[in-house]
Design a protein around this motif. Structure first.
Motif, PDB file in Angstrom:
ATOM      1  N   UNK A  89       0.827  -1.207   0.000  1.00 10.14           N
ATOM      2  CA  UNK A  89       0.000   0.000   0.000  1.00 10.14           C
ATOM      3  C   UNK A  89       0.860   1.255   0.000  1.00 10.14           C
ATOM      4  N   UNK A  90       1.908   1.269   0.808  1.00 12.85           N
ATOM      5  CA  UNK A  90       2.813   2.418   0.832  1.00 12.85           C
ATOM      6  C   UNK A  90       3.469   2.628  -0.525  1.00 12.85           C
ATOM      7  N   UNK A  91       3.877   1.525  -1.148  1.00  8.03           N
ATOM      8  CA  UNK A  91       4.529   1.641  -2.450  1.00  8.03           C
ATOM      9  C   UNK A  91       3.564   2.188  -3.498  1.00  8.03           C
ATOM     10  N   UNK A  92       2.342   1.711  -3.484  1.00  9.20           N
ATOM     11  CA  UNK A  92       1.359   2.194  -4.462  1.00  9.20           C
ATOM     12  C   UNK A  92       0.966   3.644  -4.197  1.00  9.20           C
ATOM     13  N   UNK A  93       0.964   4.043  -2.946  1.00  9.51           N
ATOM     14  CA  UNK A  93       0.669   5.437  -2.610  1.00  9.51           C
ATOM     15  C   UNK A  93       1.831   6.360  -2.938  1.00  9.51           C
ATOM     16  N   UNK A  94       3.042   5.811  -2.918  1.00  8.22           N
ATOM     17  CA  UNK A  94       4.228   6.631  -3.141  1.00  8.22           C
ATOM     18  C   UNK A  94       4.556   7.510  -1.960  1.00  8.22           C
ATOM     19  N   UNK A  95       4.304   6.999  -0.747  1.00  5.43           N
ATOM     20  CA  UNK A  95       4.585   7.759   0.468  1.00  5.43           C
ATOM     21  C   UNK A  95       5.481   6.938   1.377  1.00  5.43           C
ATOM     22  N   UNK A  96       6.133   7.595   2.308  1.00  2.00           N
ATOM     23  CA  UNK A  96       6.942   6.915   3.307  1.00  2.00           C
ATOM     24  C   UNK A  96       6.054   6.527   4.492  1.00  2.00           C
ATOM     25  N   UNK A  97       6.500   5.603   5.333  1.00  2.00           N
ATOM     26  CA  UNK A  97       5.719   5.268   6.527  1.00  2.00           C
ATOM     27  C   UNK A  97       5.475   6.474   7.425  1.00  2.00           C
ATOM     28  N   UNK A  98       6.402   7.417   7.458  1.00  2.00           N
ATOM     29  CA  UNK A  98       6.260   8.603   8.299  1.00  2.00           C
ATOM     30  C   UNK A  98       5.163   9.543   7.781  1.00  2.00           C
ATOM     31  N   UNK A  99       4.781   9.381   6.508  1.00  2.00           N
ATOM     32  CA  UNK A  99       3.764  10.248   5.919  1.00  2.00           C
ATOM     33  C   UNK A  99       2.368   9.618   5.943  1.00  2.00           C
ATOM     34  N   UNK A 100       2.268   8.423   6.521  1.00  2.00           N
ATOM     35  CA  UNK A 100       0.995   7.710   6.527  1.00  2.00           C
ATOM     36  C   UNK A 100       0.654   7.247   7.939  1.00  2.00           C
ATOM     37  N   UNK A 101      -0.586   6.819   8.090  1.00  2.00           N
ATOM     38  CA  UNK A 101      -1.094   6.341   9.380  1.00  2.00           C
ATOM     39  C   UNK A 101      -2.055   5.205   9.091  1.00  2.00           C
ATOM     40  N   UNK A 102      -2.060   4.173   9.935  1.00  2.61           N
ATOM     41  CA  UNK A 102      -2.951   3.023   9.756  1.00  2.61           C
ATOM     42  C   UNK A 102      -4.003   2.978  10.854  1.00  2.61           C
ATOM     43  N   UNK A 103      -5.168   2.434  10.512  1.00  2.00           N
ATOM     44  CA  UNK A 103      -6.217   2.177  11.497  1.00  2.00           C
ATOM     45  C   UNK A 103      -6.554   0.698  11.438  1.00  2.00           C
ATOM     46  N   UNK A 104      -6.507   0.053  12.598  1.00  2.75           N
ATOM     47  CA  UNK A 104      -6.693  -1.393  12.711  1.00  2.75           C
ATOM     48  C   UNK A 104      -7.625  -1.708  13.878  1.00  2.75           C
ATOM     49  N   UNK A 105      -7.941  -3.009  14.006  1.00  5.42           N
ATOM     50  CA  UNK A 105      -8.782  -3.451  15.125  1.00  5.42           C
ATOM     51  C   UNK A 105      -8.218  -4.656  15.852  1.00  5.42           C
ATOM     52  N   UNK A 106      -7.154  -5.270  15.336  1.00  6.40           N
ATOM     53  CA  UNK A 106      -6.677  -6.533  15.898  1.00  6.40           C
ATOM     54  C   UNK A 106      -5.191  -6.486  16.207  1.00  6.40           C
ATOM     55  N   UNK A 107      -4.724  -7.349  17.114  1.00  3.64           N
ATOM     56  CA  UNK A 107      -3.283  -7.408  17.391  1.00  3.64           C
ATOM     57  C   UNK A 107      -2.449  -7.773  16.163  1.00  3.64           C
ATOM     58  N   UNK A 136      -3.182  -7.151  13.053  1.00  2.00           N
ATOM     59  CA  UNK A 136      -3.164  -5.975  12.194  1.00  2.00           C
ATOM     60  C   UNK A 136      -2.201  -4.921  12.696  1.00  2.00           C
ATOM     61  N   UNK A 137      -2.209  -4.692  14.022  1.00  2.00           N
ATOM     62  CA  UNK A 137      -1.275  -3.732  14.613  1.00  2.00           C
ATOM     63  C   UNK A 137       0.161  -4.160  14.354  1.00  2.00           C
ATOM     64  N   UNK A 138       0.462  -5.444  14.540  1.00  2.00           N
ATOM     65  CA  UNK A 138       1.828  -5.908  14.320  1.00  2.00           C
ATOM     66  C   UNK A 138       2.243  -5.743  12.863  1.00  2.00           C
ATOM     67  N   UNK A 139       1.320  -5.975  11.952  1.00  2.00           N
ATOM     68  CA  UNK A 139       1.631  -5.801  10.529  1.00  2.00           C
ATOM     69  C   UNK A 139       1.952  -4.348  10.209  1.00  2.00           C
ATOM     70  N   UNK A 140       1.122  -3.434  10.712  1.00  2.00           N
ATOM     71  CA  UNK A 140       1.346  -2.011  10.458  1.00  2.00           C
ATOM     72  C   UNK A 140       2.664  -1.544  11.056  1.00  2.00           C
ATOM     73  N   UNK A 141       2.936  -1.945  12.292  1.00  2.00           N
ATOM     74  CA  UNK A 141       4.169  -1.525  12.951  1.00  2.00           C
ATOM     75  C   UNK A 141       5.394  -2.108  12.255  1.00  2.00           C
ATOM     76  N   UNK A 142       5.286  -3.351  11.746  1.00  2.00           N
ATOM     77  CA  UNK A 142       6.406  -3.962  11.034  1.00  2.00           C
ATOM     78  C   UNK A 142       6.698  -3.237   9.728  1.00  2.00           C
ATOM     79  N   UNK A 143       5.694  -2.549   9.174  1.00  2.00           N
ATOM     80  CA  UNK A 143       5.896  -1.748   7.968  1.00  2.00           C
ATOM     81  C   UNK A 143       6.383  -0.345   8.295  1.00  2.00           C
ATOM     82  N   UNK A 144       6.580  -0.050   9.582  1.00  2.00           N
ATOM     83  CA  UNK A 144       7.067   1.261  10.000  1.00  2.00           C
ATOM     84  C   UNK A 144       5.994   2.288  10.213  1.00  2.00           C
TER      85      UNK A 144
END
Length: 248
Positions: free
Chosen positions: A166-184, A186-194
């Motif tokens: 998703x970050x690659x397709x958006x063309x943004x860095x992890x610092x320029x994006x934010x994720x919203x999740x509901x599960x542990x 999902x949180x681990x996946x988002x955090x592992x992507x920075x």
């Protein structure tokens, strides 16, 4: 500067699990002639496994009436999952699953503020199409600058593949994006992507641990409406006192 907001789907955009996917799985079991049934607690336990087919395979491990061979189990999982997706699409098409509180409002605000929206999910494209067409109409894809589903990212969460793509397709860095999740997972996946990640606890993960979340709340309206202005201001100050209590 926030340039993109990336959304998980199941449990985050809508409470799809207990009253959507679970019901559709049970309908698929019956249609396939299987004497299987997932009640609310059983399905809650199975949600520790990410992905519908993977969930089916994990369930077969505890069933004496499942096919003995790995190939037989894989074939049955594919057949059941295909039928389940059709039942799920019919259920959501009838308006049976609304968006969670605040989801539509925050998405609309993002569009007004030119913050791009994206989806990063490991559910199938057909499930996303069914749900989002019901929630946002036939032109729902126009809302999103990037859409990543199971077919794009086959490695399930907590693997970060969906978020990295998703970050690659958006063309943004992890610092320029934010994720919203509901599960542990999902949180681990988002955090592992920075990514920084906020949690809106869904029904099945009300008592889960969410270490590393930027914030934690029952939904995007409680205790106050989540706006783009407050989204990052809460970063690191999880609203743990507002989280819901108890599983179904």
């Amino acid at each position: 500067m926030l340039r993109a907001l990336i959304w998980d789907v199941d449990g985050t955009v809508a409470e799809t699990e207990a009253d959507g996917h679970r019901i559709a799985f049970n309908q698929a079991f019956e249609a396939c002639g299987l004497d299987w049934h997932w009640d609310l607690p059983t399905y809650g336990q199975l949600l520790e496994v990410t992905g519908g087919r993977e969930r089916l395979l994990a369930y077969m491990d505890r069933r004496d009436d499942a096919p003995a061979s790995p190939a037989g189990r894989a074939a049955l999982a594919r057949a059941v999952h295909l039928r389940k997706n059709a039942f799920y699409a019919d259920l959501v098409a009838r308006g049976g699953i609304p968006a969670r509180p605040g989801v539509r409002r925050l998405m609309d605000e993002c569009q007004r503020q030119e913050v791009r929206l994206a989806i990063a999910t490991t559910t199938s494209t057909s499930n996303v199409e069914a749900l989002f067409s019901s929630l946002f109409g036939p032109t729902w894809r126009d809302r999103f600058a990037a859409i990543v589903c199971a077919e794009d990212a086959p490695r399930k969460k907590p693997d970060p593949q969906a978020y990295l793509l998703a970050l690659r397709r958006l063309g943004v860095t992890p610092q320029e994006a934010f994720a919203i999740e509901d599960s542990p997972n999902g949180l681990r996946a988002a955090r592992a992507a920075g990514l920084r990640c906020g949690i809106t606890c869904s029904r099945y993960f009300a008592d889960a641990g969410f270490e590393g979340a930027a914030w934690l709340r029952p939904d995007l309206e409680t205790p106050r409406p989540m706006t783009l202005q407050t989204l990052q201001a809460l970063d690191g100050a999880a609203e743990s006192e507002t989280r819901p209590r108890g599983r179904p």
